[in-house]
Write a protein that holds these residues in place. Structure first.
Motif, PDB file in Angstrom:
ATOM      1  N   LYS A  72      -5.780  -3.307  11.478  1.00 46.78           N
ATOM      2  CA  LYS A  72      -7.138  -3.876  11.603  1.00 46.78           C
ATOM      3  C   LYS A  72      -7.309  -5.041  10.629  1.00 46.78           C
ATOM      4  CE  LYS A  72     -11.982  -2.557  11.573  1.00 46.78           C
ATOM      5  NZ  LYS A  72     -12.983  -1.510  11.263  1.00 46.78           N
ATOM      6  N   SER A  73      -6.809  -4.841   9.389  1.00 51.79           N
ATOM      7  CA  SER A  73      -6.946  -5.904   8.384  1.00 51.79           C
ATOM      8  C   SER A  73      -6.159  -7.149   8.774  1.00 51.79           C
ATOM      9  CB  SER A  73      -6.496  -5.398   7.007  1.00 51.79           C
ATOM     10  OG  SER A  73      -5.084  -5.295   6.954  1.00 51.79           O
ATOM     11  N   SER A  90       0.812  -1.215   0.000  1.00 49.96           N
ATOM     12  CA  SER A  90       0.000   0.000   0.000  1.00 49.96           C
ATOM     13  C   SER A  90       0.849   1.270   0.000  1.00 49.96           C
ATOM     14  CB  SER A  90      -0.921   0.011   1.236  1.00 49.96           C
ATOM     15  OG  SER A  90      -0.139  -0.034   2.426  1.00 49.96           O
ATOM     16  N   TRP A 120      -0.244   5.453   1.487  1.00 46.42           N
ATOM     17  CA  TRP A 120       0.209   6.182   2.662  1.00 46.42           C
ATOM     18  C   TRP A 120       1.522   6.921   2.395  1.00 46.42           C
ATOM     19  CZ3 TRP A 120       5.007   5.122   4.570  1.00 46.42           C
ATOM     20  CH2 TRP A 120       5.581   3.886   4.220  1.00 46.42           C
ATOM     21  N   ARG A 166      -3.270   2.134  11.040  1.00 45.24           N
ATOM     22  CA  ARG A 166      -4.338   1.546  11.859  1.00 45.24           C
ATOM     23  C   ARG A 166      -5.218   0.624  11.009  1.00 45.24           C
ATOM     24  NH1 ARG A 166      -4.711   7.114  13.826  1.00 45.24           N
ATOM     25  NH2 ARG A 166      -3.620   7.204  15.809  1.00 45.24           N
ATOM     26  N   ALA A 167      -5.516   1.080   9.786  1.00 45.04           N
ATOM     27  CA  ALA A 167      -6.341   0.281   8.881  1.00 45.04           C
ATOM     28  C   ALA A 167      -5.636  -1.037   8.539  1.00 45.04           C
ATOM     29  CB  ALA A 167      -6.639   1.066   7.598  1.00 45.04           C
ATOM     30  N   LEU A 168      -4.329  -0.956   8.322  1.00 43.42           N
ATOM     31  CA  LEU A 168      -3.560  -2.168   8.007  1.00 43.42           C
ATOM     32  C   LEU A 168      -3.545  -3.110   9.210  1.00 43.42           C
ATOM     33  CD1 LEU A 168      -1.717  -3.807   6.143  1.00 43.42           C
ATOM     34  CD2 LEU A 168       0.203  -2.350   6.833  1.00 43.42           C
ATOM     35  N   PRO A 211      -3.582   6.826  10.215  1.00 42.17           N
ATOM     36  CA  PRO A 211      -4.832   6.129   9.879  1.00 42.17           C
ATOM     37  C   PRO A 211      -4.610   4.933   8.947  1.00 42.17           C
ATOM     38  CG  PRO A 211      -5.182   8.485   9.806  1.00 42.17           C
ATOM     39  CD  PRO A 211      -3.715   8.270  10.021  1.00 42.17           C
ATOM     40  N   SER A 212      -3.679   5.080   8.005  1.00 41.05           N
ATOM     41  CA  SER A 212      -3.358   3.959   7.101  1.00 41.05           C
ATOM     42  C   SER A 212      -2.761   2.794   7.881  1.00 41.05           C
ATOM     43  CB  SER A 212      -2.358   4.396   6.031  1.00 41.05           C
ATOM     44  OG  SER A 212      -2.850   5.465   5.283  1.00 41.05           O
TER      45      SER A 212
END
Lengths: 162, 212
Positions: free
Chosen positions: B144-145, B122, B126, B140-142, B137-138
């Motif tokens: 979470k995934s 990604s 980011w 955190r999203a990673l 935020p990127s």
């Protein structure tokens, strides 16, 4: 009148000395930074230009910085000024060619890599600096030995010997 | 003084000044350790070949080098151990150091390599053009995934320890004259960039495997 004779005749002594110091300082600095670092670091800079065959790059990356160092300090000390200025001119011309080639191909080099990782010059900035240094090397070639040079000291030895 | 002596003296001065300046800048070899936390290593502990990689998560050349490194691992599998070291180039890549710290947080939850792969996959997002945007935020999203515990991850992002670990790697990289990323040390021998690793590194690996 040959170009070499013209340079010798027309370039004032102070311009020759200034040319020696400018070109010498730039080459000795850039050469020292690159020679002190591992050769592989400079190799990747040369690779990015995409000009030389890969087989040549390890030798060039190891030897070229040392050539810059010797030519640079030879100019500063005023020793073997004409050969050093000629070598400096040849190196600067090849750098200029590489920079023009990179710009013509639109290569995204970021920094030219000329002065190591600390000094970031874009290819255009490096190109302009190179032209200035080429003029300095030409002035050094024409009149570099006349003032404050080891060449004069060595020549004085021949005069005394006679 | 004899002119030949003068020439010799001038030559010696030139040689001394030239070599002296290079050696002065180079300095003495400084100590370093090829070790890293266990979560940043993969491959057998007794592997014949140890590849230490200094890398920057925001560096496109590091991303481009991944397939070549993966190919080496597939070719020499049981003979290779990879050790990852952080070397974010902060000036051109201002998000690289926070990314490195975030990867340490993922490592603490046992998912360093998955986070590493996710960051590079990604990278364009980011690590893209807007260098002023906050990349967290990127991350955190990673996280979470990858099903990392969000509270632990968040606490870790605020902890100075992961960044300290990154800084230690950077100091060590400086000691080893690492200037570009990726830089690989294959059983101590340096290869800079994916191309050097692919072209010359594989030959070196073959030689080292035969030797041991």
């Amino acid at each position: 009148m040959k170009f070499v004779d013209l340079l010798n005749a027309k370039v004032p002594s102070w311009a020759g000395l200034l040319g020696r110091i400018l070109a010498g300082a730039a080459l000795s600095y850039s050469g020292t930074i690159k020679a002190a670092a591992p050769a592989e670091e400079f190799a990747i800079v040369i690779e990015a230009y995409g000009i030389l065959p890969h087989s040549m790059i390890p030798s060039i990356s190891a030897l070229l910085p040392w050539a810059e160092v010797f030519a640079g300090f030879a100019l500063i000390l005023g020793f073997l000024v004409k050969p050093a200025a000629a070598a400096a001119g040849a190196m600067l011309l090849s750098f200029e060619f590489a920079l023009i080639y990179a710009q013509a191909r639109g290569l995204d080099l970021g920094s030219c890599g000329c002065f190591g990782p600390e000094l970031h010059l874009t290819p255009l900035q490096a190109s302009l600096l190179d032209l200035l240094l080429l003029s300095a090397a030409a002035a050094a070639f024409g009149a570099g030995s006349r003032l404050l040079s080891l060449d004069n000291w060595v020549k004085a030895g021949y005069t005394q010997a006679k | 003084m004899d002119p030949i002596l003068r020439t010799a003296a001038a030559s010696a001065l030139l040689l001394g000044v030239s070599v002296g300046s290079v050696l002065g800048v180079r300095g003495r070899a400084k100590p370093y350790s090829p070790e890293a936390p266990a979560y940043r290593q993969k491959g057998p502990a007794d592997a014949k070949i140890v590849i230490v990689e200094y890398s920057d998560f925001q560096c496109p050349a590091c991303r481009a080098a991944l397939p070549g490194l993966k190919q080496l691992l597939e070719l020499y599998g049981k003979d290779i151990r990879v050790v990852f070291k952080h070397f974010p180039l902060e000036r051109p890549h201002p998000h690289a150091r926070p990314a490195a710290a975030a990867s340490e947080c993922a490592g603490r939850q046992g998912k360093f390599w998955e986070f590493h792969d996710g960051l590079f996959d990604s990278q364009a997002g980011w690590g893209g053009h807007d260098q002023r945007a906050d990349p967290k935020p990127s991350f955190r999203a990673l996280a979470k995934s990858l099903k990392l515990d969000p509270a632990s991850f968040e606490a870790c992002l605020a902890d100075p320890a992961p960044d300290k670990a990154v800084a230690e790697d950077m100091t060590e990289g400086d000691r080893r004259w690492v200037q570009s990323t990726p830089t690989f040390f294959v059983n101590g021998r340096r290869f800079v960039g994916g191309l050097q690793l692919a072209k010359r590194g594989s030959l070196w690996i073959e030689k080292e495997i035969k030797k041991r």
